[in-house]
Design an enzyme around this catalytic site. Structure first.
Site, PDB file in Angstrom:
ATOM      1  N   GLY A  45       0.824  -1.202   0.000  1.00  0.00           N
ATOM      2  CA  GLY A  45       0.000   0.000   0.000  1.00  0.00           C
ATOM      3  C   GLY A  45       0.863   1.257   0.000  1.00  0.00           C
ATOM      4  O   GLY A  45       2.077   1.199   0.164  1.00  0.00           O
ATOM      5  N   SER A  46       0.196   2.406  -0.161  1.00  0.00           N
ATOM      6  CA  SER A  46       0.940   3.660  -0.345  1.00  0.00           C
ATOM      7  C   SER A  46       1.638   4.106   0.945  1.00  0.00           C
ATOM      8  O   SER A  46       2.718   4.704   0.886  1.00  0.00           O
ATOM      9  CB  SER A  46       0.010   4.756  -0.858  1.00  0.00           C
ATOM     10  OG  SER A  46      -1.044   4.986   0.049  1.00  0.00           O
ATOM     11  N   THR A  47       1.061   3.836   2.114  1.00  0.00           N
ATOM     12  CA  THR A  47       1.704   4.245   3.368  1.00  0.00           C
ATOM     13  C   THR A  47       3.011   3.475   3.559  1.00  0.00           C
ATOM     14  O   THR A  47       4.045   4.043   3.925  1.00  0.00           O
ATOM     15  CB  THR A  47       0.754   3.996   4.572  1.00  0.00           C
ATOM     16  OG1 THR A  47      -0.569   4.382   4.202  1.00  0.00           O
ATOM     17  CG2 THR A  47       1.204   4.762   5.786  1.00  0.00           C
ATOM     18  N   ALA A 101      -3.539  -0.293   6.562  1.00  0.00           N
ATOM     19  CA  ALA A 101      -4.870  -0.897   6.699  1.00  0.00           C
ATOM     20  C   ALA A 101      -5.889   0.041   6.065  1.00  0.00           C
ATOM     21  O   ALA A 101      -5.624   1.235   5.888  1.00  0.00           O
ATOM     22  CB  ALA A 101      -5.210  -1.121   8.173  1.00  0.00           C
ATOM     23  N   ASP A 102      -7.038  -0.511   5.745  1.00  0.00           N
ATOM     24  CA  ASP A 102      -8.120   0.300   5.188  1.00  0.00           C
ATOM     25  C   ASP A 102      -9.071   0.766   6.288  1.00  0.00           C
ATOM     26  O   ASP A 102      -9.620   1.851   6.215  1.00  0.00           O
ATOM     27  CB  ASP A 102      -8.879  -0.509   4.130  1.00  0.00           C
ATOM     28  CG  ASP A 102      -7.933  -0.959   3.034  1.00  0.00           C
ATOM     29  OD1 ASP A 102      -7.187  -0.100   2.526  1.00  0.00           O
ATOM     30  OD2 ASP A 102      -7.895  -2.159   2.716  1.00  0.00           O
ATOM     31  N   GLY A 113      -6.546  -5.044   2.286  1.00  0.00           N
ATOM     32  CA  GLY A 113      -6.713  -5.719   0.996  1.00  0.00           C
ATOM     33  C   GLY A 113      -7.237  -4.867  -0.136  1.00  0.00           C
ATOM     34  O   GLY A 113      -7.560  -5.401  -1.195  1.00  0.00           O
ATOM     35  N   GLY A 115      -5.452  -3.188  -1.856  1.00  0.00           N
ATOM     36  CA  GLY A 115      -4.437  -3.433  -2.886  1.00  0.00           C
ATOM     37  C   GLY A 115      -4.393  -4.886  -3.348  1.00  0.00           C
ATOM     38  O   GLY A 115      -3.569  -5.230  -4.203  1.00  0.00           O
ATOM     39  N   GLU A 121      -0.058 -10.629   3.037  1.00  0.00           N
ATOM     40  CA  GLU A 121       0.018  -9.753   4.220  1.00  0.00           C
ATOM     41  C   GLU A 121      -0.353 -10.535   5.479  1.00  0.00           C
ATOM     42  O   GLU A 121       0.288 -10.400   6.519  1.00  0.00           O
ATOM     43  CB  GLU A 121      -0.924  -8.556   4.040  1.00  0.00           C
ATOM     44  CG  GLU A 121      -0.434  -7.577   2.988  1.00  0.00           C
ATOM     45  CD  GLU A 121      -1.477  -6.535   2.573  1.00  0.00           C
ATOM     46  OE1 GLU A 121      -1.090  -5.569   1.932  1.00  0.00           O
ATOM     47  OE2 GLU A 121      -2.671  -6.704   2.883  1.00  0.00           O
TER      48      GLU A 121
HETATM   49  C1  5RP Z   1      -3.075  -3.624   0.520  1.00  0.00           C
HETATM   50  C2  5RP Z   1      -3.426  -3.161   1.868  1.00  0.00           C
HETATM   51  C3  5RP Z   1      -2.986  -1.805   2.265  1.00  0.00           C
HETATM   52  O1  5RP Z   1      -2.146  -1.897   3.375  1.00  0.00           O
HETATM   53  C4  5RP Z   1      -4.192  -0.957   2.591  1.00  0.00           C
HETATM   54  O2  5RP Z   1      -5.044  -0.962   1.460  1.00  0.00           O
HETATM   55  C5  5RP Z   1      -3.784   0.489   2.924  1.00  0.00           C
HETATM   56  O3  5RP Z   1      -3.297   1.125   1.782  1.00  0.00           O
HETATM   57  P1  5RP Z   1      -2.848   2.635   1.761  1.00  0.00           P
HETATM   58  O4  5RP Z   1      -1.663   2.747   2.680  1.00  0.00           O
HETATM   59  O5  5RP Z   1      -2.503   2.892   0.317  1.00  0.00           O
HETATM   60  O6  5RP Z   1      -4.005   3.479   2.218  1.00  0.00           O
HETATM   61  O7  5RP Z   1      -4.050  -3.842   2.651  1.00  0.00           O
HETATM   62  O8  5RP Z   1      -3.551  -4.934   0.251  1.00  0.00           O
END
Ligand code: 5RP
Length: 232
Positions: A45-47, A101-102, A113, A115, A121
């Site tokens: 994910g982007s973070t 995480a979302d 998830g 991504g 993960e």
């Molecule tokens: C990818 C994930 C990511 O960690 C989750 O979607 C958070 O992403 P972001 O940091 O881009 O908000 O679970 O499968």
């Protein structure tokens, strides 16, 4: 001999980063935790992507010797670009892990998830003794499932069986995740499809009940895992 490829050297996050400022702050916080000799589990994910840049700066400036176990192709490419050596679960167990995480609820249960990398993960989180979830405050929710569906990775031929079984669990809406930049559904790195399941309620046994459906590889529900939440 080295490849001289701009595809890796100029790697950027593939989309606009939402809440970039908050993500940058928490990325800097996690980078401070890295110690010489650490084997890091690296989520997706982007973070996480931003955290890797902050870690790479420390690795370069302080000459830290770290290894990383990635959870996706995207993160493997970022590690290559940044010159952080990679290893795998065959060779090492992570000393600790960080991931995004979302959604995060008040009991530290998660939906992940977006991504599509939740299978690897979850494997890494289950393998690692210490886990940090790095989020900006938009990810905090009172109730899981308020903003995001639960992603469920399914073996393609099991799709219709999984649909029937998930309906018994009270799913409100089920969407076969469509790809962007490719016709048809998203195909995961393990060659499966993803169902995004919207629930009105997610009781504590939902993760296990989803996992018990034949053909389900993994879901993005992480209920009562050993995680510490770091919020920007
Ligand atoms: C990818 C994930 C990511 O960690 C989750 O979607 C958070 O992403 P972001 O940091 O881009 O908000 O679970 O499968």
């Amino acid at each position: 001999m080295n490849w001289n490829s701009n595809l890796i050297n100029n790697l950027h996050w593939s989309d606009t980063i939402i809440n970039k400022e908050g993500k940058e702050k928490v990325a800097a916080k996690i980078a401070e935790k890295v110690k010489d000799g650490d084997v890091l589990g690296v989520g997706s994910g982007s973070t996480v992507f931003m955290a890797l840049f902050a870690i790479a700066r420390r690795v370069k400036e302080e000459g830290l010797n770290v290894k990383a176990i990635p959870t996706s192709v995207e993160i493997s490419m970022a590690l290559t670009n940044l010159g952080i050596p990679m290893t795998s679960l065959y060779e090492h167990r992570p000393d600790w892990l960080f991931d995004g995480a979302d959604e995060v609820d008040p009991n530290r249960s998660l939906i992940k998830g977006r991504g599509g990398a939740m299978f690897k993960e979850k494997l890494l989180i289950s393998s690692s003794p210490v886990n940090f979830i790095i989020v900006d405050d938009s990810k905090l929710v009172d109730k899981l499932g308020s903003k995001f569906p639960v992603p469920i990775e399914v073996f393609p031929q099991a799709l219709l069986h999984a649909e029937k079984e998930l309906q018994k669990l009270g799913v409100r809406e089920l969407i076969l995740r469509p790809a962007k930049g490719k016709d048809g559904p998203v195909i995961t790195e393990a060659g499966n499809v993803i169902l995004d399941a919207w629930f009105d309620d997610i009781p504590a046994d939902t993760e296990l009940r989803i996992k018990s459906i034949t053909g389900v590889i993994e879901s993005g529900l992480f209920i009562n895992y050993n995680v510490e939440i770091m919020v920007a």
